[in-house]
Each structure stands twice: as C-alpha cells, then as structure tokens.
Design an enzyme around this catalytic site. Structure first.
Site, short mmCIF file in Angstrom:
data_model
loop_
_atom_site.label_atom_id
_atom_site.label_comp_id
_atom_site.label_asym_id
_atom_site.label_seq_id
_atom_site.Cartn_x
_atom_site.Cartn_y
_atom_site.Cartn_z
CB THR A 140 -4.01 -4.02 -10.40
OG1 THR A 140 -3.16 -2.65 -11.17
CG2 THR A 140 -4.76 -4.66 -11.52
CG ASP A 141 -4.32 -4.95 -4.89
OD1 ASP A 141 -4.97 -3.82 -4.62
OD2 ASP A 141 -4.77 -6.03 -4.76
CB SER B 83 4.26 -5.46 -5.16
OG SER B 83 3.33 -6.26 -4.40
NE ARG B 84 -0.16 1.44 -5.75
CZ ARG B 84 -0.58 1.17 -6.94
NH1 ARG B 84 -1.74 0.17 -7.07
NH2 ARG B 84 -0.18 1.71 -8.23
CB VAL B 85 -1.11 -5.78 -0.70
CG1 VAL B 85 -2.10 -4.55 -0.49
CG2 VAL B 85 -1.36 -6.54 -1.95
#
Ligand SMILES: Nc1ncnc2c1ncn2[C@@H]1O[C@H](COP(=O)(O)OP(=O)(O)OP(=O)(O)O)[C@@H](O)[C@H]1O
Length: 453
Positions: free
Chosen positions: A337-338, A363-365
């Site tokens: 997941t991102d 939360s990467r994006v």
C-alpha cells in the site's frame, strides 16, 4: 396460409437448423469433498479460475490444476454434494453484476441480494479478476479524499486513487474509521463499496446502521461474506467488490472501496491452500499470498484523462496481534500500500479515539493533495509529535552532529540512561576508515539529545 400449415413450416425450419449430430462433453467426477473444497477428476481441459457446475446445481471454481485432478473451491454450501457427483466445466469465469442498480443494496460476493429488497438490476456482469491499469493509463494522485477525521486529514492526508492500509489490534476502531470515511463522502461524487470478509454479522449490522443513520447508504454497496459462508465466497469477496468499484471508475466516476479485512482474507486463502494440499510457507501461508493481495490492490488507481479520469481509492483493513506490525501479512500489506494508519490499542484504552498512532502512521502520496501551507504545517506538527513520542518511549533517532551522522537514543529512566552513556563507536565501511562514522549515545531526556545538534 392456414394456421396449422404455418406451424408445420415453422417447426420444419427449426428442426432443419438444429444441429442433431453427436455432442462431445467432458463430465468430471467428484473424488472427495470436505470443508468447502472438492477434488475433481476427469476434466482435463478445465483452465485455472474456470467456473464449474455440479449436477446438484452448485457452483465452484478451479483453484488448483494437477495432472490428474482439480482442486475446486465451492461457492455454495456443500451439503447437497457428495463423492461421485458429476461436474461440468462452463468455459467461463466467476462474474458479478455491476452498475447503479447495486447502490443502496446489501449483496453477497456473487451479487445476490441479502437485504430482501428484490432482484438486482445489473448493467452488465464482469469477471471478478481483471487486469490492473497499466502505467500509461494512470495519472498522479492529486485530488484529496476527506475522511472527516481531523488527525488523518491533516497529518496523513489521502488522495483519490491511493491505497491506504488501516491496521491495528482487534477492537481498536478500524471499522469505525473506515465507516466514518464513507459517511464523509455522502455529499461528494464518491461511490463507496464496503466489503466485509469473515466479519461478525453484528459488526456488519453496526456499520450498515451507521451508514443508514447518517444518510450515506444510498451511494454505497455493501458486499458481505460472513464467517459462516463457504470459504470460496469469502475468498472472492474483495475481488468482486473491486470489480463493482471498477465499473464506476472506468466510466469516469470516483469510488472508494473498504475491505474489512485482508487478514481474514489471508486466513481463508491459507485454509483453501492447505485443503488443496499446496505447500505451506511462512506462518503456513502459501507462497502466493503476497501476489494475491498485490494484484487485488493494484487495481486501485487514478486513471488518466484519456481513460476518463476516474479513480478508485482503496482502504484495506488488516488486524495485528499485540501490535506486531512485523508479522507476515501486515508487512506484506504495508509494502503493497501507499501508507498505513496504525491504530494503537494502548491509546484506545487511554481514551484517545480514533487511536491513531502518529509515530508509525504514514501517507506516502496523499500529502501532494494538500495545500502547500497545510502540508508544511502538517510536516512540522508530525515531527513535533514524533519527537515527543521519542522522548517518552526511548525511540532512537538519527541526527547529523558536527558533520557526522549519529544515532541518538533517549530513555525514560534517567538512571538507566546515565549508566549506558558510554559512547560506542563504529567504523564505517567495515572498519577501513579511521574516523568514526556513527556514534550511539543514550541520553536521559530528549532535549539533552536534541541540544547536541
Ligand atoms: N472514534 C471512536 N469513537 C467512539 N467509539 C469508537 C471509536 N472508534 C471505535 N469505537 C468503538 O470501539 C469499538 C470497536 O470499534 P470497531 O468495531 O470499529 O473496531 P475494529 O478494530 O474494527 O474491531 P474488529 O477487530 O472486531 O473488527 C466499537 O464499540 C466502537 O463503537
């Protein structure tokens, strides 16, 4: 022409156009049946994932192909089936109904209604397994998904097309966080799909009640595979939900899918694999469990304008035991997941709800969807909170001091910190450099360590 002659002409035409020659048909035979899985012989042409029909009216799909037999996962209860029953290949795969007729409905993973509101009007039936969009068909995640939960929207913002894992111990508010996110979409153009895999009926009822109370149910589809349903139905549930969501995405719409939860789905996958005698791997899961979840979640995407600009955001849920994020399924899902929102049982017991653990959530994006000023404020807020957590719990931080990277650790207990305050040195590059490259120090208080910079 008289009526009886007309009838005769019509009948003659029909008989002449009917192929009356011999028809070859493969009929398999159930060798063994137990626990929702049937072993079948005599169907050499069956392909992987092909839908199989039993003479008793039940259906299943081919999950394992061996030279002399097939492992078939049943989609219906097995009590009407027994060894010796005939089985036929259908030449098709498992399909589910899709379309607006499903909105506001509770269905099983084959799209059959469970809410007693009559049959579903489907726009089409689509296979449950479909290819994820390719790289050219995708666009960047730039539009936000507001969850309505302040800590998430500020510190771990989500974007349309993102895959964000919600993970935590049992009863830490995972379903509640997901349900709140669905409720927050009621005044947006987002369509929500809630897939319950192996969840207690009372928990699903609670989630559905929450959606109905807040008038969010009309834009939702609820797919339920309860713990008492055959393992095959539980296994296909997330894939079926994805197909229902993709239908709206591919028409340029925006969808959110919550899968509650993938730990139970992984357990079902393990159960089926062991029953079909596949080799067990780590924690007895078969080797392909990563691939199963990766290919499922890869279908969530923000599509390019050329493909209609639709989006599918995925919020899979996973359960941990005693907060252990490094178990097999949690690490798999974290890497697929991102980002992840981690719910902490201790915080929950202390009364912090939602019990989001800021120290390990990420939360990467989604940050790219925030206004720059908010993004900057969120960054410094995150760092501040993490520094305080480090001070309280003795986490280790890396820091550059005097040109050298150093690892600093803080301890809660002052005495313990002082005793270990011998600075250990470690030469870089296998000891070839003469200057120490890393230093490990223990400090009594975070501010002592921080002041060194
Ligand atoms: N933010 C919140 N505010 C108030 N109560 C909450 C909140 N989050 C969760 N709860 C309560 O905590 C209990 C457990 O919540 P929930 O069912 O969402 O947890 P879960 O982690 O999904 O559980 P499970 O592991 O059984 O699926 C419920 O009674 C719910 O009402």
């Amino acid at each position: 022409m008289p009526h009886d002659t007309l009838w005769l002409k019509d009948a003659t035409t029909r008989v002449q156009s009917t192929a009356l020659g011999p028809v070859a048909e493969h009929r398999g035979r159930v060798e063994d049946i137990a626990d929702g899985v049937a072993m079948i012989s005599g169907l050499p042409d069956v392909r992987l994932d092909e839908l199989l029909r039993f003479d008793a009216g039940a259906f299943g799909f081919a999950q394992v192909l061996e030279p002399d037999r097939i492992g078939c996962v049943l989609l219906d209860a097995a009590h009407a089936l027994q060894a010796g029953d005939a089985v036929h290949g259908t030449g098709d795969v498992v399909r589910v109904p899709v379309g607006a007729g499903l909105l506001g409905r509770i269905v099983d993973p084959l799209g059959r209604p469970l809410d007693g509101k009559g049959p579903i009007t489907a726009e089409a039936t689509l296979p449950i397994e479909r290819d994820a969009p390719g790289i050219i068909e995708r666009d960047l995640v730039v539009n936000p998904v507001q969850t309505g939960v302040l800590v998430v929207d500020t510190l771990f913002a989500l974007g349309r097309g993102q895959r964000e894992l919600i993970i935590g111990d049992p009863a830490t508010g995972k379903t509640t966080l997901a349900a709140d996110t669905i409720i927050a979409q009621r005044d947006t153009d987002m369509i929500c799909i809630y897939v319950a895999v192996g969840q207690k009926t009372s928990a699903v009822r609670r989630a559905v009640d929450a959606l109905q109370t807040h008038a969010a149910f009309g834009r939702c589809i609820v797919v339920v595979a309860g713990p008492a349903t055959p393992p095959g139905l539980q296994w296909i549930a997330p894939f079926a939900g994805m197909t229902m969501a993709e239908h709206f995405r591919d028409k340029g719409g925006h969808t959110l899918i919550v899968i509650d939860d993938l730990s139970k789905h992984a357990a079902t996958h393990r159960e089926i694999a062991l029953l079909t005698r596949q080799s067990p791997g780590r924690e007895a899961y078969p080797g392909d469990v990563f691939y199963v979840h990766a290919r499922l979640l890869e279908r969530a995407a923000k599509l390019s304008q050329a493909r209609g600009g639709g989006s599918l955001t995925a919020l899979p849920i996973a359960q941990t035991e005693a907060g252990n994020l490094s178990a097999y399924i949690p690490t798999n899902l974290i890497s697929i997941t991102d980002g992840q929102i981690v719910l902490n049982a201790r915080l929950f017991q202390e009364g912090q709800k939602p019990a989001v653990d800021v120290g390990v959530s990420v939360s990467r994006v989604g940050g790219k969807t925030q206004a720059p000023a908010l993004r900057d404020a969120a960054k410094s807020l995150r760092l501040g909170v993490r520094a305080r957590i480090a001070a309280r719990h003795g986490h280790i931080l890396a820091k550059r001091i005097g040109g050298h990277p150093r690892i600093l650790a803080c301890r809660d207990d002052p005495g313990q910190g002082r005793n270990q305050n011998d600075q250990r040195e470690q030469n870089g590059e296998g000891g070839r450099e003469s200057e120490p490259c890393f230093r490990l120090g223990f400090f009594d208080r975070w501010h002592e360590a921080a002041s060194l910079g």
